[in-house]
Structure formats: structure tokens, C-alpha cells
Design a protein around this motif. Sequence first.
Motif, short mmCIF file in Angstrom:
data_model
loop_
_atom_site.label_atom_id
_atom_site.label_comp_id
_atom_site.label_asym_id
_atom_site.label_seq_id
_atom_site.Cartn_x
_atom_site.Cartn_y
_atom_site.Cartn_z
N ALA A 106 -9.84 -7.34 -3.28
CA ALA A 106 -9.32 -6.21 -2.52
C ALA A 106 -10.37 -5.11 -2.37
N HIS A 107 -11.13 -4.89 -3.44
CA HIS A 107 -12.18 -3.88 -3.38
C HIS A 107 -13.30 -4.29 -2.43
N LEU A 108 -13.75 -5.54 -2.53
CA LEU A 108 -14.85 -6.00 -1.69
C LEU A 108 -14.47 -6.00 -0.21
N ALA A 109 -13.20 -6.27 0.08
CA ALA A 109 -12.75 -6.29 1.47
C ALA A 109 -12.85 -4.91 2.12
N GLY A 110 -12.91 -3.87 1.29
CA GLY A 110 -13.02 -2.52 1.83
C GLY A 110 -14.36 -1.87 1.60
N ILE A 111 -15.37 -2.66 1.29
CA ILE A 111 -16.70 -2.11 1.02
C ILE A 111 -17.27 -1.38 2.23
N LEU A 112 -17.20 -2.00 3.40
CA LEU A 112 -17.80 -1.39 4.59
C LEU A 112 -16.95 -0.25 5.14
N ARG A 113 -15.65 -0.43 5.07
CA ARG A 113 -14.74 0.62 5.52
C ARG A 113 -13.42 0.45 4.78
N PRO A 114 -12.90 1.55 4.21
CA PRO A 114 -11.64 1.44 3.47
C PRO A 114 -10.55 0.82 4.34
N ARG A 115 -9.79 -0.09 3.75
CA ARG A 115 -8.73 -0.79 4.47
C ARG A 115 -7.38 -0.15 4.20
N ALA A 116 -6.62 0.01 5.27
CA ALA A 116 -5.27 0.51 5.10
C ALA A 116 -4.46 -0.53 4.34
N GLY A 117 -3.66 -0.07 3.41
CA GLY A 117 -2.80 -0.99 2.68
C GLY A 117 -3.34 -1.46 1.36
N THR A 118 -4.59 -1.11 1.03
CA THR A 118 -5.15 -1.56 -0.24
C THR A 118 -4.38 -0.98 -1.43
N SER A 119 -4.04 0.29 -1.33
CA SER A 119 -3.28 0.92 -2.42
C SER A 119 -1.93 0.22 -2.60
N ALA A 120 -1.33 -0.22 -1.48
CA ALA A 120 -0.05 -0.92 -1.57
C ALA A 120 -0.21 -2.26 -2.28
N VAL A 121 -1.35 -2.92 -2.06
CA VAL A 121 -1.62 -4.18 -2.74
C VAL A 121 -1.71 -3.96 -4.25
N VAL A 122 -2.42 -2.91 -4.65
CA VAL A 122 -2.57 -2.60 -6.07
C VAL A 122 -1.19 -2.32 -6.69
N GLU A 123 -0.39 -1.52 -6.02
CA GLU A 123 0.93 -1.20 -6.55
C GLU A 123 1.84 -2.43 -6.57
N ALA A 124 1.72 -3.29 -5.56
CA ALA A 124 2.54 -4.51 -5.52
C ALA A 124 2.17 -5.44 -6.67
N TRP A 125 0.88 -5.48 -7.02
CA TRP A 125 0.48 -6.33 -8.13
C TRP A 125 0.99 -5.77 -9.46
N LYS A 126 1.02 -4.45 -9.59
CA LYS A 126 1.61 -3.85 -10.79
C LYS A 126 3.08 -4.27 -10.93
N LEU A 127 3.80 -4.22 -9.81
CA LEU A 127 5.21 -4.60 -9.82
C LEU A 127 5.37 -6.07 -10.20
N THR A 128 4.49 -6.91 -9.65
CA THR A 128 4.55 -8.34 -9.95
C THR A 128 4.33 -8.59 -11.44
N LEU A 129 3.36 -7.91 -12.02
CA LEU A 129 3.07 -8.08 -13.44
C LEU A 129 4.23 -7.60 -14.30
N ARG A 130 4.84 -6.50 -13.89
CA ARG A 130 6.00 -6.01 -14.65
C ARG A 130 7.14 -7.02 -14.60
N GLN A 131 7.36 -7.61 -13.44
CA GLN A 131 8.42 -8.60 -13.31
C GLN A 131 8.12 -9.84 -14.14
N LEU A 132 6.86 -10.27 -14.13
CA LEU A 132 6.48 -11.43 -14.93
C LEU A 132 6.64 -11.13 -16.42
N SER A 133 6.30 -9.92 -16.81
CA SER A 133 6.44 -9.53 -18.21
C SER A 133 7.91 -9.51 -18.62
#
Length: 203
Positions: free
Chosen positions: A167-194
Motif C-alpha cells: 500500500a505504501h509503495l503504490a503511493g510513492i509517486l503520488r499519494p493514493r486516495a483510499g490508502t487510509s481506508a485500506v489501513v483501517e480496514a486491515w485493522k478491522l480484519t485483524l480485530r475480527q480474526l482475533s
Amino acid sequence: MPGPRRTQQERSATTRTRLLEAAYECLLDGGYAATTVGAVQQRAGVARGTLLHHFPTRSALMAGVVEDVVERRLEVLTTLGPTEAAPPSSWDDVVDLVWRELQSPAFAAALELWVAARTDPELRDALLPLQERIFTTVHRRVTRLADAEDPRAPMLVQFTIDLLTGAHLAGILRPRAGTSAVVEAWKLTLRQLSDTSVHSGTN
């Protein structure tokens, strides 16, 4: 009253540190191609003979920079890690730790070196002995923040590192919209798995 005079070994160590700091700054400012012996010498403000005494070749200088960057990345992880006052409390802490490390100047410098090593055999030779160390140490330190009782923790940490790095490398040249949402979605996924792990008895 002047302090005690430094030994030759202390002066030499200080000069070496200054050269590595200059090389690190060159990497961040201009990339690997711009990190030449001349550029580092000029930025460090030392004579060419002084630089060559510590690093006889550009390859030797780059090998020193590789070690320096590895230590900087590990220092970032240590600084961002748990303390007695603020121990990690959730998988969110793990995600935040990895994501902040990816934003650090140390990771940017490491990225310059790793990309350049693909077509630079001497740099690749300098990187290979340290590559496994950085990967293993980062994984181990991040895993310590995770739920040690969950046998899936090491794999979930690897998923976290790989997903967030991409996710970070995909935004190296220019920040990508939605990256923060990906990070938050992964947090939610990990909480659900836990939660699933706890309710199922960690089967």
C-alpha cells in the motif's frame, strides 16, 4: 577550562559517523545515483583523503551505508515499540507500528538501496548478508507486539507487513486516495480474526 582531549580512535569514529550521515542525507535528497564519493565528501566537509581512509571505494561506502540504514530502521521500530508506560494493547498497535515505520526516512533510504541493488552486483553483495537480518528482526519485534497466545500471530504479522508495504509503495509517486481506508480496514480484519480466535478456543 577545556575538556579532555579525544583519542585518535574517538576522532576517527566521529568522522566515520559524519560520513555515513552525509551519505544517508544524499540518499534521501538525490537517490542512489547521486550518492557519489564526491557528493558525500562535499556534504560531510572533509578532505577526499579522509573519506578514502575510511571508505577506499564507493562500494565500501555503500556497504557502510547499508549497515547504517539497517540500524536506523531497527531504531525506529525500537522507538515506536512498547514501553512500560504504554504497552501494546491490540492489533491496531501492530498496524500503526508497521505503517509509521514505512513512512520513516530510514525506509525511504532502504528502498533506494534495495532498488539499486537489482542492477548493481557490488551493492547487492553488500545487501545480501544484512537482508535476512532486517527481515527477521523486524518480523520478530513486530510479532512481540501481537497476541503471543495466537499461533497465527507470526503469519498475521507477515500479512500486515506485506500488505502495508504494498500500500505504501503504490503511493510513492503520488499519494493514493483510499490508502487510509485500506489501513483501517486491515485493522478491522485483524480485530475480527482475533475475536474469532478467542471465541473458537484458538483452534
